[in-house]
Scaffold this active site. Structure first.
Site, short mmCIF file in Angstrom:
data_model
loop_
_atom_site.label_atom_id
_atom_site.label_comp_id
_atom_site.label_asym_id
_atom_site.label_seq_id
_atom_site.Cartn_x
_atom_site.Cartn_y
_atom_site.Cartn_z
N HIS B 123 0.87 -1.17 0.00
CA HIS B 123 0.00 0.00 0.00
C HIS B 123 0.91 1.23 0.00
O HIS B 123 2.03 1.17 0.52
CB HIS B 123 -0.83 -0.06 1.29
N ASP B 200 3.22 -4.84 8.12
CA ASP B 200 2.03 -4.00 8.00
C ASP B 200 0.82 -4.94 8.08
O ASP B 200 0.49 -5.64 7.13
CB ASP B 200 2.08 -3.25 6.67
N GLN B 203 -4.35 -5.27 6.89
CA GLN B 203 -5.34 -6.15 6.28
C GLN B 203 -5.38 -7.53 6.95
O GLN B 203 -6.05 -8.44 6.45
CB GLN B 203 -5.04 -6.33 4.79
N LYS B 226 -10.34 -1.04 10.45
CA LYS B 226 -10.53 -2.21 9.59
C LYS B 226 -10.84 -3.45 10.43
O LYS B 226 -11.00 -4.55 9.92
CB LYS B 226 -9.30 -2.45 8.73
N CYS B 364 -4.77 2.42 -3.74
CA CYS B 364 -3.55 2.97 -3.13
C CYS B 364 -2.38 2.02 -3.29
O CYS B 364 -1.55 1.87 -2.38
CB CYS B 364 -3.77 3.30 -1.65
#
Lengths: 141, 406
Positions: B123, B200, B203, B226, B364
């Site tokens: 991202h 990261d 997600q 999220k 993104c």
């Protein structure tokens, strides 16, 4: 026909559609039918970059009237682009600057002109008017 | 274990509405998830019963609020199984967490010519902060490429790792494709050269159970919104030894021990990295969201979402001329596709008219779109409240749009 008359004509055309499917089918149709964007004008300085879709706009002055040439990679956007060109093409700078564009709202496509849609249309309308201002200034100088 | 979706759906009041006269089917969960009443109520409770600025207050409300905020930190700690709660720094989200890391780690450890490894799938939030360091410090970014299925090519990763590598920063799960990266392998390979790794998890945390100690990652970041939590809150996990050695990110209240014009001393962890009044209501909301998913069970969530993913993939395959982007073996409940080269904007606009909310565009992740040489995709991402009936509607909707363009 005047700019106002063409806008009224478009509003009438869209008035015939009962549901969104018909309306968008028509937009897709006129989007697909929009021709005449010459590849030599597909330049970065004619590109209006939206986050979601892109619009190309070229303008030139011929016999005191502005000729717009426009295109988009998204067909729905291209359909709206085609309507804008139909309304504003082959007009004098003064005609373009003196008339409000109200048909987009009247035919229920205002959501596509919201800045949050980031499809390049808002910037395109602004750019069409900027061309009119620039050509007017050029004529007067 | 079975799952009662009907009762779960009742926890999400927003799902009850209609959009353009059709029941809303929300498939934009990789962008943000909806919030259950439990989270909304927890935030509301802060402001109706105990709102007060936290830490150093001597009065009752301040103590209650401080306790709730610190309890939320412990919930995050346990959620990702961090060794210590002071290794959890609250941030505004994943983006701020990565910026914090880039700035503070960069300031403390990086110099011209040092290399950072990211991947083609990242991202923008895990690209641009490092590019800023490229500009300010002259570091070099190396990129792990992907194969046709959207999986990282680990042999190429091996070649990129060197004594110049100072940090590896990769996504746990790709937001645009859903690929689940082999992060344990990535971490172990980096550690073999004593290189720290940041994962990261934006997600990931809502789909799979994360154990930062088992992974042995040095940093792990994620967002609350999220994960069924509020916006504007997220977390950076960092190993104590790294966080202690890093310069502070922002200066201000809370992060100091003493301030004087002849010199200021900084507070200990985690406060050193939490300048100013933090978003305590957000943190408390995030704590409630963590309680919510843990009550259902992440294993149960993962199994159900996998079922939705398999079902949706099978059904979407029936759509003529559909092309999927990201067909990794290990995948989260994200499907990215194009149909008949219909522009994603057109597809998304028309699906919206049918009450179907999907995301369109480059997600993104422009370097990834560049790799596939497409302007973007249509992305449907599933969460715990989605149903097979909704997926049927999506498939029908896509077929209908295709006919319009035929």
């Amino acid at each position: 026909m005047t700019i106002k008359e063409i806008q009224e004509e478009i509003i009438e055309e869209f008035g015939a559609f009962d549901d969104w499917m018909d309306k968008y089918s028509y937009l897709i149709e006129i989007g697909n039918d929009l021709e005449g964007f010459e590849e030599e004008y597909r330049l970065s300085n004619n590109l209006i970059e939206g986050c979601q879709s892109q619009v190309w706009l070229h303008a030139e002055l011929k016999d005191g009237k502005i000729q717009y040439m426009a295109d988009s990679d998204a067909i729905i956007v291209k359909g709206i682009v085609a309507l804008l060109v139909r309304v504003l093409n082959d007009r004098t700078p003064d005609e373009i600057l003196d008339n409000e564009l109200y048909f987009v709202e009247q035919i229920g496509l205002k959501e596509h002109l919201s800045p949050t849609r980031s499809n390049g249309l808002v910037a395109m309308i602004k750019q069409m008017r900027i061309y009119a201002l620039a050509f007017k200034a050029k004529q007067e100088s | 274990m079975s799952i009662d979706i009907e009762s779960i759906r009742k926890d999400f009041p927003i799902l009850e509405q209609t959009v353009h006269g059709k029941p809303l089917a929300y498939f934009d969960n990789a962008a943000t998830t909806q919030k259950p009443t439990q989270v909304i109520d927890a935030i509301s409770e802060v402001y109706t019963t105990y709102n007060s600025n936290i830490h150093r207050g001597v009065h009752h409300l301040s103590n209650v609020c401080t306790q709730a905020y610190e309890d939320a930190r412990v919930k995050v700690q346990k959620f990702i199984n961090a060794g210590n709660s002071h290794e959890v720094i609250f941030t505004r989200g994943t983006t701020e967490a990565i910026n914090l890391l880039a700035t503070s780690f960069g300031e403390s450890f990086l110099k011209k010519g040092d290399e950072i490894i990211v991947s083609q799938l990242e991202h923008h939030s895990n690209i641009v902060p490092w590019q800023l360091l490229e500009k300010s410090k002259g570091i070099v970014i190396k990129v792990i490429p992907i194969n046709e299925n959207g999986e990282l090519i680990l042999e190429e990763y091996d070649k990129l790792l060197s004594e110049k590598t100072k940090l590896v920063a990769v996504a746990h799960i790709s937001n645009a494709l859903g690929t689940i990266n082999p992060i344990k392998t990535i971490i172990d390979k980096a550690h073999a050269l004593s290189v720290p790794v940041m994962i990261d998890g934006a997600q990931a945390v809502q789909h799979v159970a994360v154990d930062v100690q088992a992974l042995d990652c040095d940093f792990y970041v994620f967002s609350g919104h999220k994960l069924y939590g509020p916006t504007g809150i997220g977390a950076l996990f960092g190993k104590e030894e790294w966080l202690n050695k890093m310069e502070p990110y922002h200066g201000g209240g809370e992060m100091i021990k003493t301030v004087s014009f002849s010199g200021t001393t900084f507070n200990e962890l985690p406060f050193k990295f939490e300048a100013g009044t933090p978003d305590y209501s957000g943190a408390i909301g995030l704590g409630a969201a963590i309680d919510y998913v843990q009550n259902i069970g992440l294993d149960v969530i993962a199994a159900y979402e996998h079922e939705l993913l398999e079902y949706a993939t099978e059904q979407l395959k029936q759509v003529p001329n559909i092309k999927f982007y990201g067909t990794a073996k290990e995948k989260a409940s994200v499907i990215s596709f194009m149909v008949n080269n219909i522009h994603p904007f057109d597809m998304g606009t028309l699906l919206d008219k049918m009450g179907l909310a999907v995301r369109t565009g480059h997600h993104c992740a422009q370097p990834l779109m560049e790799h596939y040489q497409i302007p973007g995709t249509v992305r449907a991402s599933f969460a715990i409240y989605n149903t097979k009936e909704e997926i049927d509607r999506l498939v029908e909707g896509i077929k209908r749009v295709s006919l319009l363009f035929a």
